[in-house]
Design a protein around this motif. Structure first.
Motif, PDB file in Angstrom:
ATOM      1  N   GLU A 174       0.828  -1.212   0.000  1.00 24.84           N
ATOM      2  CA  GLU A 174       0.000   0.000   0.000  1.00 24.84           C
ATOM      3  C   GLU A 174       0.859   1.257   0.000  1.00 24.84           C
ATOM      4  OE1 GLU A 174      -2.520  -3.027   2.382  1.00 24.84           O
ATOM      5  OE2 GLU A 174      -0.400  -2.521   2.131  1.00 24.84           O
ATOM      6  N   VAL A 175       1.933   1.252   0.784  1.00 18.71           N
ATOM      7  CA  VAL A 175       2.772   2.448   0.882  1.00 18.71           C
ATOM      8  C   VAL A 175       3.531   2.689  -0.416  1.00 18.71           C
ATOM      9  CG1 VAL A 175       4.656   3.554   2.143  1.00 18.71           C
ATOM     10  CG2 VAL A 175       2.962   2.202   3.388  1.00 18.71           C
ATOM     11  N   ALA A 176       4.044   1.631  -1.023  1.00 23.47           N
ATOM     12  CA  ALA A 176       4.761   1.786  -2.299  1.00 23.47           C
ATOM     13  C   ALA A 176       3.837   2.344  -3.376  1.00 23.47           C
ATOM     14  CB  ALA A 176       5.342   0.442  -2.739  1.00 23.47           C
ATOM     15  N   GLU A 177       2.608   1.861  -3.419  1.00 23.93           N
ATOM     16  CA  GLU A 177       1.659   2.352  -4.416  1.00 23.93           C
ATOM     17  C   GLU A 177       1.313   3.813  -4.148  1.00 23.93           C
ATOM     18  OE1 GLU A 177      -0.140   2.357  -7.849  1.00 23.93           O
ATOM     19  OE2 GLU A 177       0.990   0.656  -7.052  1.00 23.93           O
ATOM     20  N   LEU A 178       1.197   4.176  -2.873  1.00 21.38           N
ATOM     21  CA  LEU A 178       0.936   5.567  -2.509  1.00 21.38           C
ATOM     22  C   LEU A 178       2.068   6.474  -2.978  1.00 21.38           C
ATOM     23  CD1 LEU A 178      -0.540   7.827  -0.860  1.00 21.38           C
ATOM     24  CD2 LEU A 178       0.755   7.024   1.138  1.00 21.38           C
ATOM     25  N   ILE A 179       3.307   6.049  -2.779  1.00 19.10           N
ATOM     26  CA  ILE A 179       4.456   6.868  -3.181  1.00 19.10           C
ATOM     27  C   ILE A 179       4.483   7.043  -4.698  1.00 19.10           C
ATOM     28  CG2 ILE A 179       6.976   6.944  -3.272  1.00 19.10           C
ATOM     29  CD1 ILE A 179       6.949   5.519  -0.511  1.00 19.10           C
ATOM     30  N   ARG A 180       4.261   5.956  -5.410  1.00 18.17           N
ATOM     31  CA  ARG A 180       4.251   6.066  -6.875  1.00 18.17           C
ATOM     32  C   ARG A 180       3.123   6.977  -7.352  1.00 18.17           C
ATOM     33  NH1 ARG A 180       5.087   0.227  -6.433  1.00 18.17           N
ATOM     34  NH2 ARG A 180       7.265  -0.282  -6.965  1.00 18.17           N
ATOM     35  N   ALA A 181       1.950   6.817  -6.757  1.00 19.53           N
ATOM     36  CA  ALA A 181       0.803   7.631  -7.172  1.00 19.53           C
ATOM     37  C   ALA A 181       0.987   9.103  -6.815  1.00 19.53           C
ATOM     38  CB  ALA A 181      -0.478   7.092  -6.527  1.00 19.53           C
ATOM     39  N   GLY A 182       1.717   9.371  -5.743  1.00 17.49           N
ATOM     40  CA  GLY A 182       1.875  10.748  -5.289  1.00 17.49           C
ATOM     41  C   GLY A 182       3.018  11.501  -5.929  1.00 17.49           C
ATOM     42  N   ASP A 183       3.894  10.795  -6.624  1.00 12.91           N
ATOM     43  CA  ASP A 183       5.024  11.465  -7.273  1.00 12.91           C
ATOM     44  C   ASP A 183       4.527  12.366  -8.403  1.00 12.91           C
ATOM     45  OD1 ASP A 183       7.620  12.161  -7.973  1.00 12.91           O
ATOM     46  OD2 ASP A 183       7.847  10.428  -9.303  1.00 12.91           O
ATOM     47  N   ARG A 184       5.273  13.428  -8.658  1.00 13.21           N
ATOM     48  CA  ARG A 184       4.993  14.333  -9.768  1.00 13.21           C
ATOM     49  C   ARG A 184       6.302  14.638 -10.494  1.00 13.21           C
ATOM     50  NH1 ARG A 184       0.894  12.831  -8.274  1.00 13.21           N
ATOM     51  NH2 ARG A 184      -1.088  13.916  -7.904  1.00 13.21           N
ATOM     52  N   PRO A 185       6.271  14.813 -11.816  1.00 15.57           N
ATOM     53  CA  PRO A 185       7.504  15.078 -12.558  1.00 15.57           C
ATOM     54  C   PRO A 185       8.248  16.314 -12.074  1.00 15.57           C
ATOM     55  CG  PRO A 185       5.720  14.526 -14.059  1.00 15.57           C
ATOM     56  CD  PRO A 185       5.092  14.694 -12.704  1.00 15.57           C
ATOM     57  N   ASP A 186       7.505  17.333 -11.595  1.00 18.45           N
ATOM     58  CA  ASP A 186       8.169  18.567 -11.175  1.00 18.45           C
ATOM     59  C   ASP A 186       8.594  18.549  -9.719  1.00 18.45           C
ATOM     60  OD1 ASP A 186       5.504  18.542 -10.405  1.00 18.45           O
ATOM     61  OD2 ASP A 186       5.255  20.716 -10.578  1.00 18.45           O
ATOM     62  N   ALA A 187       8.370  17.440  -8.996  1.00 17.73           N
ATOM     63  CA  ALA A 187       8.823  17.337  -7.604  1.00 17.73           C
ATOM     64  C   ALA A 187      10.284  16.911  -7.579  1.00 17.73           C
ATOM     65  CB  ALA A 187       7.972  16.328  -6.849  1.00 17.73           C
ATOM     66  N   ASP A 188      11.084  17.571  -6.751  1.00 16.23           N
ATOM     67  CA  ASP A 188      12.470  17.141  -6.633  1.00 16.23           C
ATOM     68  C   ASP A 188      12.709  16.278  -5.398  1.00 16.23           C
ATOM     69  OD1 ASP A 188      12.485  19.195  -4.670  1.00 16.23           O
ATOM     70  OD2 ASP A 188      13.289  20.632  -6.108  1.00 16.23           O
ATOM     71  N   ALA A 189      11.658  16.002  -4.616  1.00 21.12           N
ATOM     72  CA  ALA A 189      11.728  15.070  -3.497  1.00 21.12           C
ATOM     73  C   ALA A 189      10.312  14.657  -3.124  1.00 21.12           C
ATOM     74  CB  ALA A 189      12.439  15.684  -2.298  1.00 21.12           C
ATOM     75  N   ILE A 190      10.208  13.529  -2.449  1.00 25.82           N
ATOM     76  CA  ILE A 190       8.925  13.030  -1.949  1.00 25.82           C
ATOM     77  C   ILE A 190       9.017  12.917  -0.437  1.00 25.82           C
ATOM     78  CG2 ILE A 190       7.283  11.102  -1.979  1.00 25.82           C
ATOM     79  CD1 ILE A 190       8.425  10.405  -4.781  1.00 25.82           C
ATOM     80  N   PHE A 191       7.984  13.373   0.252  1.00 24.60           N
ATOM     81  CA  PHE A 191       7.913  13.210   1.704  1.00 24.60           C
ATOM     82  C   PHE A 191       6.758  12.281   2.049  1.00 24.60           C
ATOM     83  CE2 PHE A 191       6.147  14.897   5.845  1.00 24.60           C
ATOM     84  CZ  PHE A 191       7.003  14.125   6.633  1.00 24.60           C
ATOM     85  N   VAL A 192       7.071  11.220   2.790  1.00 23.20           N
ATOM     86  CA  VAL A 192       6.064  10.265   3.252  1.00 23.20           C
ATOM     87  C   VAL A 192       5.771  10.577   4.714  1.00 23.20           C
ATOM     88  CG1 VAL A 192       5.446   7.841   3.499  1.00 23.20           C
ATOM     89  CG2 VAL A 192       7.012   8.552   1.671  1.00 23.20           C
ATOM     90  N   SER A 193       4.615  11.151   4.970  1.00 19.67           N
ATOM     91  CA  SER A 193       4.266  11.553   6.324  1.00 19.67           C
ATOM     92  C   SER A 193       3.610  10.409   7.081  1.00 19.67           C
ATOM     93  CB  SER A 193       3.327  12.760   6.273  1.00 19.67           C
ATOM     94  OG  SER A 193       3.111  13.291   7.562  1.00 19.67           O
TER      95      SER A 193
END
Length: 243
Positions: A174-193
């Motif tokens: 579930e968490v991996a799918e959330l991270i993939r779904a939440g990524d955006r091309p213009d984001a230079d980092a992802i934060f998992v809260s």
């Protein structure tokens, strides 16, 4: 012939003040080197309500005093409140009040997960951040506001989409799918809260897959606590820990 048994090694104590329902103790330990011990004490419970009500109740300075005293009594050299929502829901003033309450209760140094996340995102040189979280809309908005106040451009804020009661048992899939779904091309980092979400084994492979740093709540918690003591967290190939 007598055999000399060496050890145990001297330990550095890190105090973790965790929410009453925290269940990721083992994950936190995976970032800790052998010379560090985690002393974990939990808060009291919170009243029934939505996640905004619950986080707000656990944002009160009185909440952290007793568990802070408990971890300090066994030698914690730094204390961190390991709850993202409980430390960002009151904004920057609320986060500062929690740290002051821990200092007043005897913590030699005091940190929070949301403050640690800000430091971690700055360390990986993030400016445009894609945020993923398990919260309902109102609490997710508070997270966005907190990060924007800290100077980040939040390009997306994606919820997990699970009922609150199921978040505590969410797994890697579930968490991996959330991270993939939440990524955006213009984001230079992802934060998992959220310290309730398991992330240790996901960080390095998803960083390689998505091509950007991933900072997670539990990772930032241990990293910041150890950094306050001039120690390093352990996590293979995780960008934050390699800087």
């Amino acid at each position: 012939m007598k055999r000399h048994v060496q050890g145990p090694e001297p330990q550095t104590g890190v105090g973790i003040v965790a929410p009453y329902d925290f269940a990721r103790d083992r994950e936190l330990w995976r970032w800790v080197p052998p010379t560090v011990s985690l002393f974990i004490a939990r808060t009291g419970g919170s009243p029934e309500g939505d996640d905004l009500d619950s986080a707000s109740a656990l944002n009160r300075p009185a909440t952290v005093r007793r568990p802070t005293r408990e971890v300090c009594a066994v030698g914690a050299e730094v204390v961190i409140y390991a709850c993202t929502a409980c430390s960002f829901v009151g904004g920057t003033l609320g986060e500062a009040a929690l740290r002051q309450a821990m200092l007043d209760a005897g913590a030699p140094r005091a940190l929070t997960t949301s403050g640690a996340a800000v430091s971690a995102l700055r360390t990986v040189k993030a400016q445009r951040v894609a945020v993923v979280h398990p919260y309902e809309r109102l609490l997710g908005n508070r997270l966005r506001d907190f990060l924007c106040t800290a100077g980040f451009d939040v390009v997306a804020c994606t919820p997990l989409g699970l009922p609150v009661r199921e978040v505590l048992t969410a797994g890697y899939a579930e968490v991996a799918e959330l991270i993939r779904a939440g990524d955006r091309p213009d984001a230079d980092a992802i934060f998992v809260s959220c310290t309730a979400l398991p992330t240790y084994d996901l960080i390095a492979p998803l960083e390689a897959e998505l091509g950007k740093p991933i900072v997670t709540a539990n990772q930032a918690t241990v990293w910041a606590a150890l950094r306050a003591l001039d120690l390093n967290a352990t996590g293979p190939d995780q960008t934050l820990l390699n800087l």
